[in-house]
Design a protein around this motif. Structure first.
Motif, PDB file in Angstrom:
ATOM      1  N   VAL A  22       0.816  -1.204   0.000  1.00 52.37           N
ATOM      2  CA  VAL A  22       0.000   0.000   0.000  1.00 52.37           C
ATOM      3  C   VAL A  22       0.855   1.262   0.000  1.00 52.37           C
ATOM      4  O   VAL A  22       0.455   2.292  -0.534  1.00 52.37           O
ATOM      5  CB  VAL A  22      -0.963  -0.042   1.204  1.00 52.37           C
ATOM      6  CG1 VAL A  22      -0.239   0.164   2.503  1.00 52.37           C
ATOM      7  CG2 VAL A  22      -2.065   0.982   1.031  1.00 52.37           C
ATOM      8  N   VAL A  25       1.433   2.296  -3.533  1.00 51.16           N
ATOM      9  CA  VAL A  25       0.257   2.965  -4.108  1.00 51.16           C
ATOM     10  C   VAL A  25       0.141   4.381  -3.552  1.00 51.16           C
ATOM     11  O   VAL A  25      -0.068   5.347  -4.295  1.00 51.16           O
ATOM     12  CB  VAL A  25      -1.024   2.169  -3.797  1.00 51.16           C
ATOM     13  CG1 VAL A  25      -2.243   2.926  -4.300  1.00 51.16           C
ATOM     14  CG2 VAL A  25      -0.967   0.792  -4.425  1.00 51.16           C
ATOM     15  N   ALA A  26       0.284   4.490  -2.238  1.00 54.08           N
ATOM     16  CA  ALA A  26       0.130   5.801  -1.606  1.00 54.08           C
ATOM     17  C   ALA A  26       1.163   6.793  -2.135  1.00 54.08           C
ATOM     18  O   ALA A  26       0.841   7.953  -2.403  1.00 54.08           O
ATOM     19  CB  ALA A  26       0.252   5.661  -0.089  1.00 54.08           C
ATOM     20  N   ARG A  28       2.850   6.576  -5.043  1.00 56.28           N
ATOM     21  CA  ARG A  28       2.668   6.824  -6.480  1.00 56.28           C
ATOM     22  C   ARG A  28       1.533   7.794  -6.754  1.00 56.28           C
ATOM     23  O   ARG A  28       1.537   8.524  -7.734  1.00 56.28           O
ATOM     24  CB  ARG A  28       2.368   5.504  -7.201  1.00 56.28           C
ATOM     25  CG  ARG A  28       3.600   4.734  -7.579  1.00 56.28           C
ATOM     26  CD  ARG A  28       3.241   3.395  -8.163  1.00 56.28           C
ATOM     27  NE  ARG A  28       2.507   3.500  -9.404  1.00 56.28           N
ATOM     28  CZ  ARG A  28       2.026   2.439 -10.048  1.00 56.28           C
ATOM     29  NH1 ARG A  28       2.208   1.248  -9.557  1.00 56.28           N
ATOM     30  NH2 ARG A  28       1.377   2.585 -11.178  1.00 56.28           N
ATOM     31  N   ARG A  29       0.523   7.794  -5.875  1.00 53.21           N
ATOM     32  CA  ARG A  29      -0.648   8.630  -6.119  1.00 53.21           C
ATOM     33  C   ARG A  29      -0.722   9.815  -5.172  1.00 53.21           C
ATOM     34  O   ARG A  29      -1.789  10.386  -4.978  1.00 53.21           O
ATOM     35  CB  ARG A  29      -1.920   7.772  -5.983  1.00 53.21           C
ATOM     36  CG  ARG A  29      -1.962   6.588  -6.937  1.00 53.21           C
ATOM     37  CD  ARG A  29      -1.780   7.024  -8.365  1.00 53.21           C
ATOM     38  NE  ARG A  29      -1.700   5.907  -9.303  1.00 53.21           N
ATOM     39  CZ  ARG A  29      -1.172   5.999 -10.517  1.00 53.21           C
ATOM     40  NH1 ARG A  29      -0.640   7.130 -10.934  1.00 53.21           N
ATOM     41  NH2 ARG A  29      -1.138   4.948 -11.315  1.00 53.21           N
ATOM     42  N   TYR A  34       3.805  15.264  -7.310  1.00 52.68           N
ATOM     43  CA  TYR A  34       3.667  16.392  -8.230  1.00 52.68           C
ATOM     44  C   TYR A  34       4.411  17.625  -7.710  1.00 52.68           C
ATOM     45  O   TYR A  34       4.793  18.498  -8.474  1.00 52.68           O
ATOM     46  CB  TYR A  34       2.185  16.731  -8.437  1.00 52.68           C
ATOM     47  CG  TYR A  34       1.408  15.572  -9.010  1.00 52.68           C
ATOM     48  CD1 TYR A  34       1.412  15.331 -10.382  1.00 52.68           C
ATOM     49  CD2 TYR A  34       0.710  14.693  -8.198  1.00 52.68           C
ATOM     50  CE1 TYR A  34       0.734  14.254 -10.921  1.00 52.68           C
ATOM     51  CE2 TYR A  34       0.023  13.607  -8.726  1.00 52.68           C
ATOM     52  CZ  TYR A  34       0.040  13.391 -10.084  1.00 52.68           C
ATOM     53  OH  TYR A  34      -0.622  12.317 -10.607  1.00 52.68           O
ATOM     54  N   MET A 109      -1.481   8.256   6.449  1.00 46.45           N
ATOM     55  CA  MET A 109      -0.623   7.812   5.344  1.00 46.45           C
ATOM     56  C   MET A 109      -0.541   8.868   4.246  1.00 46.45           C
ATOM     57  O   MET A 109       0.499   9.073   3.631  1.00 46.45           O
ATOM     58  CB  MET A 109      -1.128   6.496   4.758  1.00 46.45           C
ATOM     59  CG  MET A 109      -0.286   6.058   3.572  1.00 46.45           C
ATOM     60  SD  MET A 109      -0.633   4.401   3.016  1.00 46.45           S
ATOM     61  CE  MET A 109       0.346   3.435   4.132  1.00 46.45           C
ATOM     62  N   ARG A 110      -1.650   9.566   4.029  1.00 46.81           N
ATOM     63  CA  ARG A 110      -1.660  10.596   2.982  1.00 46.81           C
ATOM     64  C   ARG A 110      -0.681  11.715   3.331  1.00 46.81           C
ATOM     65  O   ARG A 110       0.105  12.162   2.499  1.00 46.81           O
ATOM     66  CB  ARG A 110      -3.079  11.143   2.848  1.00 46.81           C
ATOM     67  CG  ARG A 110      -3.378  11.816   1.552  1.00 46.81           C
ATOM     68  CD  ARG A 110      -4.857  11.858   1.326  1.00 46.81           C
ATOM     69  NE  ARG A 110      -5.558  12.489   2.421  1.00 46.81           N
ATOM     70  CZ  ARG A 110      -5.626  13.801   2.616  1.00 46.81           C
ATOM     71  NH1 ARG A 110      -5.013  14.613   1.780  1.00 46.81           N
ATOM     72  NH2 ARG A 110      -6.292  14.311   3.621  1.00 46.81           N
TER      73      ARG A 110
ATOM     74  N   HIS B 100      -6.703   9.562 -11.062  1.00 46.13           N
ATOM     75  CA  HIS B 100      -5.369   9.061 -11.410  1.00 46.13           C
ATOM     76  C   HIS B 100      -5.063   7.713 -10.758  1.00 46.13           C
ATOM     77  O   HIS B 100      -4.003   7.146 -10.998  1.00 46.13           O
ATOM     78  CB  HIS B 100      -4.292  10.092 -11.088  1.00 46.13           C
ATOM     79  CG  HIS B 100      -4.222  10.495  -9.645  1.00 46.13           C
ATOM     80  ND1 HIS B 100      -5.221  11.174  -9.014  1.00 46.13           N
ATOM     81  CD2 HIS B 100      -3.266  10.315  -8.721  1.00 46.13           C
ATOM     82  CE1 HIS B 100      -4.884  11.390  -7.761  1.00 46.13           C
ATOM     83  NE2 HIS B 100      -3.697  10.876  -7.554  1.00 46.13           N
ATOM     84  N   PHE B 101      -5.972   7.211  -9.919  1.00 50.12           N
ATOM     85  CA  PHE B 101      -5.832   5.846  -9.408  1.00 50.12           C
ATOM     86  C   PHE B 101      -6.347   4.876 -10.469  1.00 50.12           C
ATOM     87  O   PHE B 101      -7.372   5.122 -11.095  1.00 50.12           O
ATOM     88  CB  PHE B 101      -6.670   5.653  -8.148  1.00 50.12           C
ATOM     89  CG  PHE B 101      -6.009   6.105  -6.873  1.00 50.12           C
ATOM     90  CD1 PHE B 101      -5.736   7.441  -6.650  1.00 50.12           C
ATOM     91  CD2 PHE B 101      -5.674   5.191  -5.889  1.00 50.12           C
ATOM     92  CE1 PHE B 101      -5.139   7.862  -5.475  1.00 50.12           C
ATOM     93  CE2 PHE B 101      -5.071   5.604  -4.705  1.00 50.12           C
ATOM     94  CZ  PHE B 101      -4.801   6.947  -4.497  1.00 50.12           C
ATOM     95  N   PHE B 108      -7.191  -2.033  -4.059  1.00 47.04           N
ATOM     96  CA  PHE B 108      -6.114  -2.464  -3.162  1.00 47.04           C
ATOM     97  C   PHE B 108      -5.956  -1.486  -1.994  1.00 47.04           C
ATOM     98  O   PHE B 108      -5.812  -1.875  -0.836  1.00 47.04           O
ATOM     99  CB  PHE B 108      -4.816  -2.557  -3.963  1.00 47.04           C
ATOM    100  CG  PHE B 108      -3.658  -3.132  -3.203  1.00 47.04           C
ATOM    101  CD1 PHE B 108      -3.538  -4.502  -3.029  1.00 47.04           C
ATOM    102  CD2 PHE B 108      -2.686  -2.312  -2.675  1.00 47.04           C
ATOM    103  CE1 PHE B 108      -2.466  -5.031  -2.332  1.00 47.04           C
ATOM    104  CE2 PHE B 108      -1.615  -2.829  -1.977  1.00 47.04           C
ATOM    105  CZ  PHE B 108      -1.499  -4.194  -1.810  1.00 47.04           C
ATOM    106  N   TYR B 109      -5.995  -0.200  -2.331  1.00 48.78           N
ATOM    107  CA  TYR B 109      -5.852   0.848  -1.318  1.00 48.78           C
ATOM    108  C   TYR B 109      -6.973   0.742  -0.289  1.00 48.78           C
ATOM    109  O   TYR B 109      -6.759   0.881   0.917  1.00 48.78           O
ATOM    110  CB  TYR B 109      -5.872   2.197  -2.012  1.00 48.78           C
ATOM    111  CG  TYR B 109      -5.432   3.366  -1.169  1.00 48.78           C
ATOM    112  CD1 TYR B 109      -4.131   3.441  -0.675  1.00 48.78           C
ATOM    113  CD2 TYR B 109      -6.296   4.414  -0.884  1.00 48.78           C
ATOM    114  CE1 TYR B 109      -3.721   4.518   0.078  1.00 48.78           C
ATOM    115  CE2 TYR B 109      -5.892   5.496  -0.128  1.00 48.78           C
ATOM    116  CZ  TYR B 109      -4.603   5.544   0.345  1.00 48.78           C
ATOM    117  OH  TYR B 109      -4.193   6.608   1.104  1.00 48.78           O
TER     118      TYR B 109
END
Lengths: 423, 256
Positions: A22, A25-26, A28-29, A34, A109-110, B100-101, B108-109
């Motif tokens: 996770v 994912v966190a 990468r997004r 940016y 996490m964000r 963008h996900f 999964f998130y």
């Protein structure tokens, strides 16, 4: 649409297994991804600015690196707010549902993901600055009296603070203008801090200028980390637990913050003050009559310093003024050594020869140019002419330039005598 | 008919026990609402402002009732980090997520957000993506999906915890007829092994999915009973194009 069967999707499990967790994912997004390019540009501009004259001391280099956050931190806060606004407007609050654990995981996490990217950006900028420092010092830390990276801690705490607070405000006020207002508000806070004597807190690394250069301040580091860390923690806690015991926890933490800051401020005063910088300085000297000296931190510049001041000292001797026994870097407003001629903080022949000369003449005249009994303007004009005669670079009017150009040693001695008549 | 006044033959999955909710300012959104929902697909019907969304928000815990309570006698399902069962699946009316996900990243998130144990996240992600027929689009960004696909992608987050009770708030609103049919088929499959509470304005949804109907009107229960009890109420009514529409209008008309 044709229903998808298991045969159509043989690799879904494999692909999702390969996502790498996770965190991947966190990250990468995250909005931080940016912000990273913008941060790198800001850090690079900061590192490449001012002709690298900030790279003279190790801690001064860290201080300069931290200064990039004066511009970057509000942008980080704005980006974190933008991420919150986007998520909120997409209905993330509804999707997260009610259980506190979900919200805590999600927000924590964000904030962490955004802050990690920005931390990486700042550390790369710091690495670049330190690279310049090392390049200027023979790729060695030998001339750095205290090569510690601890002053970077307040900068990192500030990044986390900006992320947490921006994220909190964006979530609470999911309006399109919020990110802009967050960034503008952050800049306004900087300005208010500086205008109201809070420049120590506004400094973004744990170093402070002293009469002998930049020095790591343990009290300043502790104070900044406590402040920024507490704000980051409070912002995150408030974000993930907006009701109930969180407010009590934040109130308790605020009291601790004030008490902690008070105790650190108490020690900050003694930590920042410098009772005897001359006694602390370790001098490195070369040559005889005058012996030219700098503090150990400026050892690499001793030769250029010597080249800058020795001709002036010798020229003074030609004017009847005994050549000084010693010419030393001025580290305070007080003379450090009897019969020593204190000159500018740093001495680079190309930029500071005039200043060196003025300091030398001031010393040779024995005058205090802030307490002259005679006509100050006339005295200063005389000083400018004599400095121009000594250096060949006159900074006055055309008539004066002709007078300086045709003057001989006798005229120069008369100018020096006029300057000495102040007392 | 207020079915909650009558004894039920089977253990209800959800019990709405005299729930009243007043908003600030005194507006009464729900007034002493009573219902007992068995296993199956429960259609929650009612005109705008009837209190459907308020009841669903109380059901999922987003709002606290002024009085009364909602109970789940057989549990709600869902896996948490300790391997226990907690939580229920909820697809809100305005469900969306930054585009963008990708679909699999989103699912999964949310496995992680919902506390699905680490070792199960990848397999749960695959299962829910397959369950909503988005296997071919697992790598596609949410922003690139059609409206129906996006809604199904949003549904994955409600399914990752394998809930025994799934709450869907107007899931087909805004869909074209084709998308609506596909989504109904999906909900029908999902309803085979879980209780679904479906808020909707569309009688077609009720016709093809519901086993139980609850009609709310002005914050009170106008009807609560099996679909087989509801449909006959439309007989002899002229308004409406289908028997269920007639029944719906009849229930509301009787009350007004």
């Amino acid at each position: 649409m044709t229903p998808v069967t298991a045969a159509d999707t043989p690799d879904i499990r494999q692909r999702t297994t390969g996502l790498g967790g996770v965190w991947r994912v966190a990250l990468r997004r995250s909005a931080g991804l940016y912000v990273l390019p913008l941060m790198l540009v800001l850090e690079a501009i900061n590192a490449l600015s001012r002709d690298r004259d900030w790279a003279t001391e190790f801690s001064g280099t860290l201080n300069w690196s931290g200064s990039a956050l004066i511009l970057a931190a509000p942008l980080i806060a704005g980006a974190a707010a933008a991420e919150s606004v986007t998520l909120r407007r997409h209905g993330a609050a509804e999707l997260l549902g009610v259980p506190q654990a979900r919200r805590q995981r999600f927000h924590a996490m964000r904030v962490a993901a955004t802050a990690l990217w920005c931390t990486l950006g700042h550390l790369l900028g710091t690495g670049l600055c330190l690279g310049f420092y090392l390049a200027d010092h023979g790729w060695s830390l030998a001339q750095a009296p205290d090569p510690t990276l601890v002053p970077v801690l307040p900068s990192l705490a500030l990044i986390w603070t900006a992320t947490a607070l921006g994220s909190l405000v964006g979530w609470a006020r999911p309006e399109m203008l919020t990110p802009l207002l967050v960034a503008a508000g952050f800049y306004a806070v900087w300005l208010l801090l500086v205008l109201n004597g809070g420049e120590h807190l506004a400094m973004t690394s744990g170093t402070a200028a002293t009469p002998i250069g930049f020095r790591v301040r343990s009290s300043l580091i502790a104070w900044q980390v406590i402040w920024f860390g507490s704000l980051a923690f409070a912002g995150t806690v408030w974000h993930v637990r907006p009701r109930g015991p969180a407010r009590t926890a934040i109130a308790s933490m605020t009291v601790l913050l004030v008490l902690g800051s008070g105790s650190v401020l108490w020690s900050l005063d003694s930590d920042v003050s410098e009772p005897d910088p001359g006694a602390r300085a370790r001098w490195i000297c070369q040559g005889e009559r005058p012996q030219v000296c700098v503090t150990s931190e400026f050892a690499a510049q001793l030769s250029s310093f010597d080249q800058a001041v020795r001709p002036v000292a010798i020229a003074l001797a030609r004017l009847g003024k005994d050549a000084p026994l010693r010419v030393e870097q001025r580290i305070d407003q007080q003379y450090q050594t009897p019969r020593a001629m204190p000159v500018a903080l740093t001495a680079r022949r190309d930029t500071e020869l005039q200043q060196v000369t003025y300091n030398a003449l001031l010393w040779a005249s024995g005058c205090d140019d802030t307490k002259l009994d005679l006509d100050t303007e006339a005295w200063l004009n005389t000083e400018i002419k004599l400095a121009g005669w000594l250096t060949g670079e006159y900074a006055g009017d055309a008539a004066g330039a002709e007078e300086v150009r045709t003057a001989g040693p006798e005229q120069a001695r008369r100018w020096l005598d006029q300057m000495r008549s102040c007392s | 008919m207020d079915a909650s006044d009558e004894p039920r033959a089977v253990t209800p999955r959800v019990v709405v026990d005299r729930v009243t909710h007043r908003y600030r300012g005194g507006t009464v959104a729900l007034d002493d609402v009573k219902a007992q929902w068995p296993h199956g697909t429960i259609a929650l019907l009612g005109p705008n402002g009837a209190g459907k969304s308020t009841l669903l928000r109380i059901l999922v815990g987003d709002l606290t009732a002024t009085s009364g309570r909602i109970a789940f006698p057989t549990g709600v399902g869902g896996h948490d980090d300790e391997g226990g069962r907690s939580g229920l699946g909820y697809l809100p009316q305005k469900a969306s997520w930054p585009g963008h996900f990708s679909v699999e990243e989103f699912a999964f998130y949310f496995c992680w957000v919902h506390g699905v144990p680490k070792r199960q996240r990848a397999s749960r992600t695959a299962e829910v993506i397959e369950a909503v027929d988005l296997g071919r689009h697992a790598k596609v960004k949410l922003a690139a999906l059609s409206g129906g696909q996006h809604r199904r992608a949003m549904l994955t987050q409600a399914l990752v915890g394998d809930p025994a009770v799934l709450v869907l708030d107007e899931p087909t609103a805004g869909f074209d007829p084709g998308q609506r049919i596909l989504f109904r088929e999906l909900v029908g499959r999902l309803g085979t092994d879980r209780t679904i509470i479906l808020s909707t304005h569309l009688i077609e949804d009720v016709e093809s999915l519901a086993t139980w109907v609850t009609v709310l009107d002005q914050g009170t229960v106008a009807f609560d009973g099996a679909i087989t009890e509801f449909a006959p109420l439309g007989e002899g009514t002229r308004s409406g194009s289908s028997l269920l529409e007639k029944a719906y209008l009849n229930v509301l008309g009787v009350r007004s």
